[in-house]
Design a protein around this motif. Structure first.
Motif, mmCIF file in Angstrom:
data_model
loop_
_atom_site.group_PDB
_atom_site.id
_atom_site.type_symbol
_atom_site.label_atom_id
_atom_site.label_comp_id
_atom_site.label_asym_id
_atom_site.label_seq_id
_atom_site.Cartn_x
_atom_site.Cartn_y
_atom_site.Cartn_z
ATOM 1 N N SER A 132 -8.274 -0.742 1.562
ATOM 2 C CA SER A 132 -8.159 -1.887 0.639
ATOM 3 C C SER A 132 -9.015 -1.667 -0.608
ATOM 4 O O SER A 132 -8.703 -2.177 -1.683
ATOM 5 C CB SER A 132 -8.551 -3.196 1.329
ATOM 6 O OG SER A 132 -9.941 -3.262 1.524
ATOM 7 N N ALA A 133 -10.081 -0.893 -0.479
ATOM 8 C CA ALA A 133 -10.925 -0.602 -1.648
ATOM 9 C C ALA A 133 -10.261 0.418 -2.562
ATOM 10 O O ALA A 133 -10.648 0.590 -3.717
ATOM 11 C CB ALA A 133 -12.282 -0.086 -1.202
ATOM 12 N N LEU A 134 -9.231 1.094 -2.033
ATOM 13 C CA LEU A 134 -8.544 2.127 -2.825
ATOM 14 C C LEU A 134 -7.191 1.639 -3.322
ATOM 15 O O LEU A 134 -6.385 2.434 -3.807
ATOM 16 C CB LEU A 134 -8.372 3.397 -1.976
ATOM 17 C CG LEU A 134 -9.683 4.067 -1.532
ATOM 18 C CD1 LEU A 134 -9.395 5.238 -0.600
ATOM 19 C CD2 LEU A 134 -10.477 4.575 -2.737
ATOM 20 N N GLY A 135 -6.898 0.334 -3.136
ATOM 21 C CA GLY A 135 -5.683 -0.231 -3.726
ATOM 22 C C GLY A 135 -4.596 -0.634 -2.744
ATOM 23 O O GLY A 135 -3.512 -1.049 -3.165
ATOM 24 N N GLN A 136 -4.843 -0.575 -1.432
ATOM 25 C CA GLN A 136 -3.786 -0.812 -0.436
ATOM 26 C C GLN A 136 -3.081 -2.162 -0.607
ATOM 27 O O GLN A 136 -1.875 -2.258 -0.373
ATOM 28 C CB GLN A 136 -4.416 -0.748 0.966
ATOM 29 C CG GLN A 136 -3.438 -0.815 2.122
ATOM 30 C CD GLN A 136 -4.186 -0.791 3.452
ATOM 31 O OE1 GLN A 136 -5.320 -1.267 3.549
ATOM 32 N NE2 GLN A 136 -3.568 -0.229 4.468
ATOM 33 N N ALA A 137 -3.827 -3.197 -1.038
ATOM 34 C CA ALA A 137 -3.238 -4.539 -1.094
ATOM 35 C C ALA A 137 -2.147 -4.662 -2.151
ATOM 36 O O ALA A 137 -1.227 -5.462 -2.006
ATOM 37 C CB ALA A 137 -4.336 -5.563 -1.354
ATOM 38 N N PHE A 138 -2.235 -3.885 -3.225
ATOM 39 C CA PHE A 138 -1.218 -4.048 -4.282
ATOM 40 C C PHE A 138 -0.403 -2.782 -4.539
ATOM 41 O O PHE A 138 0.632 -2.837 -5.198
ATOM 42 C CB PHE A 138 -1.878 -4.540 -5.591
ATOM 43 C CG PHE A 138 -2.911 -3.591 -6.138
ATOM 44 C CD1 PHE A 138 -4.218 -3.671 -5.724
ATOM 45 C CD2 PHE A 138 -2.555 -2.612 -7.066
ATOM 46 C CE1 PHE A 138 -5.169 -2.784 -6.217
ATOM 47 C CE2 PHE A 138 -3.499 -1.736 -7.564
ATOM 48 C CZ PHE A 138 -4.817 -1.820 -7.139
ATOM 49 N N ASP A 139 -0.863 -1.616 -4.029
ATOM 50 C CA ASP A 139 -0.112 -0.382 -4.270
ATOM 51 C C ASP A 139 -0.504 0.642 -3.190
ATOM 52 O O ASP A 139 -1.451 1.401 -3.348
ATOM 53 C CB ASP A 139 -0.445 0.142 -5.686
ATOM 54 C CG ASP A 139 0.391 1.347 -6.074
ATOM 55 O OD1 ASP A 139 1.019 1.954 -5.181
ATOM 56 O OD2 ASP A 139 0.416 1.684 -7.277
ATOM 57 N N GLU A 140 0.294 0.622 -2.104
ATOM 58 C CA GLU A 140 -0.046 1.505 -0.973
ATOM 59 C C GLU A 140 -0.045 2.980 -1.369
ATOM 60 O O GLU A 140 -0.844 3.766 -0.867
ATOM 61 C CB GLU A 140 0.957 1.310 0.164
ATOM 62 C CG GLU A 140 0.662 0.099 1.003
ATOM 63 C CD GLU A 140 1.560 0.011 2.225
ATOM 64 O OE1 GLU A 140 2.120 1.028 2.653
ATOM 65 O OE2 GLU A 140 1.700 -1.110 2.736
ATOM 66 N N GLN A 141 0.888 3.322 -2.266
ATOM 67 C CA GLN A 141 0.966 4.737 -2.668
ATOM 68 C C GLN A 141 -0.292 5.166 -3.405
ATOM 69 O O GLN A 141 -0.784 6.282 -3.247
ATOM 70 C CB GLN A 141 2.190 4.968 -3.545
ATOM 71 C CG GLN A 141 3.458 5.018 -2.721
ATOM 72 C CD GLN A 141 4.678 5.299 -3.565
ATOM 73 O OE1 GLN A 141 4.614 5.247 -4.801
ATOM 74 N NE2 GLN A 141 5.786 5.577 -2.905
ATOM 75 N N LEU A 142 -0.812 4.246 -4.231
ATOM 76 C CA LEU A 142 -2.051 4.556 -4.958
ATOM 77 C C LEU A 142 -3.205 4.742 -3.954
ATOM 78 O O LEU A 142 -3.992 5.696 -4.077
ATOM 79 C CB LEU A 142 -2.387 3.424 -5.939
ATOM 80 C CG LEU A 142 -3.714 3.571 -6.665
ATOM 81 C CD1 LEU A 142 -3.661 4.729 -7.666
ATOM 82 C CD2 LEU A 142 -4.108 2.274 -7.385
ATOM 83 N N ALA A 143 -3.269 3.841 -2.967
ATOM 84 C CA ALA A 143 -4.341 3.951 -1.959
ATOM 85 C C ALA A 143 -4.246 5.295 -1.237
ATOM 86 O O ALA A 143 -5.259 5.973 -1.017
ATOM 87 C CB ALA A 143 -4.247 2.788 -0.976
ATOM 88 N N GLU A 144 -3.006 5.675 -0.902
ATOM 89 C CA GLU A 144 -2.827 6.943 -0.177
ATOM 90 C C GLU A 144 -3.219 8.135 -1.060
ATOM 91 O O GLU A 144 -3.876 9.075 -0.601
ATOM 92 C CB GLU A 144 -1.369 7.066 0.276
ATOM 93 C CG GLU A 144 -1.101 8.340 1.048
ATOM 94 C CD GLU A 144 0.267 8.336 1.720
ATOM 95 O OE1 GLU A 144 0.864 7.261 1.910
ATOM 96 O OE2 GLU A 144 0.742 9.442 2.052
ATOM 97 N N LYS A 145 -2.820 8.054 -2.327
ATOM 98 C CA LYS A 145 -3.144 9.154 -3.260
ATOM 99 C C LYS A 145 -4.668 9.278 -3.406
ATOM 100 O O LYS A 145 -5.229 10.380 -3.365
ATOM 101 C CB LYS A 145 -2.488 8.844 -4.625
ATOM 102 C CG LYS A 145 -2.674 9.893 -5.677
ATOM 103 C CD LYS A 145 -1.841 9.519 -6.905
ATOM 104 C CE LYS A 145 -2.337 10.201 -8.154
ATOM 105 N NZ LYS A 145 -3.611 9.711 -8.673
ATOM 106 N N ASN A 146 -5.331 8.138 -3.573
ATOM 107 C CA ASN A 146 -6.799 8.154 -3.694
ATOM 108 C C ASN A 146 -7.451 8.702 -2.424
ATOM 109 O O ASN A 146 -8.374 9.530 -2.485
ATOM 110 C CB ASN A 146 -7.319 6.731 -3.951
ATOM 111 C CG ASN A 146 -7.122 6.301 -5.396
ATOM 112 O OD1 ASN A 146 -7.036 7.141 -6.288
ATOM 113 N ND2 ASN A 146 -7.035 4.997 -5.633
ATOM 114 N N ALA A 147 -6.947 8.242 -1.266
ATOM 115 C CA ALA A 147 -7.524 8.707 0.001
ATOM 116 C C ALA A 147 -7.307 10.213 0.147
ATOM 117 O O ALA A 147 -8.192 10.933 0.618
ATOM 118 C CB ALA A 147 -6.901 7.950 1.170
#
Ligand code: FDA
Length: 316
Positions: free
Chosen positions: A111-126
């Motif tokens: 959620s700190a990497l964007g999961q709530a509004f853009d799962e792909q962004l969170a995954e890319k950051n992770a």
């Protein structure tokens, strides 16, 4: 009841402002949080490593709402990893029962990497963080948040594991689904942190009675200890720690084939006692300025922590 009130307060911006500006907060926060920046996190890591403990670091923050915030969190992790690598704290230790066990690794909240509004962004950051960690010989564990995110987090985890098989999962014993998730994840090379669970969850998804949660923890631990993965038993509960030691004997697991984990500032003497007894003991070290949600969950877990907060208030 008290737990529910505190966990509700954890979601209240009004209470958050009140607590953040209270003069006592700094003392209370210092007990559970290792500092606000990379330098302080590194110093705490060094101290714990020198005492024979392993560490997983969490850059505090959750419920990120913009891509800029999410990217800033990713950058903070990259800076932290570089600093840990530079300090020689990321090298894998010997043993590890077939998985990478580094002195210091990192824990992420998607959620700190964007999961709530853009799962792909969170995954890319992770993924970028996993790549940096792998380059330094260490690992990443994905923290687990409330039940509405479990499927998404496990999906992202399975994709990250294709390239970075050492990426760790967290499963929460209070969720009714978790025994099944343990069976799925108890495979060779799989690192799984088992905790009780720290969020306020509805009855239809989670056991509510502490005894039910404990019994579920034991069932899940049995599956993980009997399986082929690397169990990471995250608890301060003396009964569960004793049961884990018994299961290790029963399932013939050497001390380097599983680990215990505890939170920074909680039962520190027990942490060093277990490490001295030959176990791998990893301390979860949170740092950063966004400590509010984390602190409120710690207060909800234990009335004695609330008393500590109250004493700090009175002594001011
Ligand atoms: P619990 O809080 O029920 O305490 C059990 C017993 O432990 C107490 O009765 C007491 O004997 C002893 N004890 C506890 N605190 C003590 C103290 N301060 N001093 C002395 N004795 C104490 N949650 C989540 O939802 N997602 C996650 O990703 C994570 N990640 C995570 C990582 C790590 C390393 C840990 C240790 C925990 C988490 N958690 C978590 C939090 C977890 O779900 C849980 O809320 C806390 O660990 C508290 O649960 P315990 O198992 O310690 O038992």
């Amino acid at each position: 009841m008290l737990r529910s009130v505190i966990l509700a307060a954890a979601r209240s911006q009004k209470v958050e402002r009140l607590v953040e500006t209270a003069p006592v907060s700094r003392d209370v926060v210092k007990r559970f949080v290792a500092g606000s920046g990379t330098g302080e996190a590194l110093a705490a890591t060094r101290q714990l490593a020198d005492a024979g403990l392993c560490i997983t670091l969490d850059n505090l923050g959750e419920d990120t709402l913009t891509a800029e915030q999410a990217n800033a969190t990713k950058e903070a992790y990259l800076e932290l990893l570089a600093a840990l690598g530079h300090a020689g704290l990321t090298a894998p230790k010997e043993g590890g029962g077939g998985v990478t066990v580094a002195t210091a690794e990192v824990s992420l909240k998607l959620s700190a990497l964007g999961q709530a509004f853009d799962e792909q962004l969170a995954e890319k950051n992770a993924r970028e963080i996993c790549e940096a960690a792998a380059g330094l010989g260490t690992t990443v564990t994905l923290d687990m948040e409330d039940h509405t995110t479990t499927d998404s987090t496990l999906d992202i985890l399975s994709r990250l594991r294709r390239d970075h098989p050492g990426t760790g999962a967290v499963l929460q014993a209070y969720l009714r689904r978790t025994e099944g998730d343990c069976r799925e994840l108890a495979t060779a090379g799989s690192r799984v942190r088992l905790c009780k669970g720290a969020y306020k969850e509805p009855e239809h998804v989670a056991y509510q009675a502490p005894l039910e949660v404990d019994k579920s923890y034991v069932r899940c631990m049995n599956i993980l200890m009997a399986g082929e993965g690397y169990p990471m038993l995250a608890t301060h509960d003396p009964r569960l720690i004793a049961i884990a030691q018994d299961r290790a004997r029963w399932f013939d697991r050497a001390p380097d084939e599983f680990e215990f984990q505890m939170l920074y500032g909680i039962r520190p003497e027990e942490q060093t006692r277990l490490a001295r007894a030959g176990h791998t003991l990893r301390v979860y070290v949170p740092y950063g300025t966004e400590w509010y949600g984390y602190l409120m969950r710690r207060l909800a877990e234990r009335p004695a922590n609330l008393a500590f907060f109250g004493r700090a208030l009175i002594s001011k």
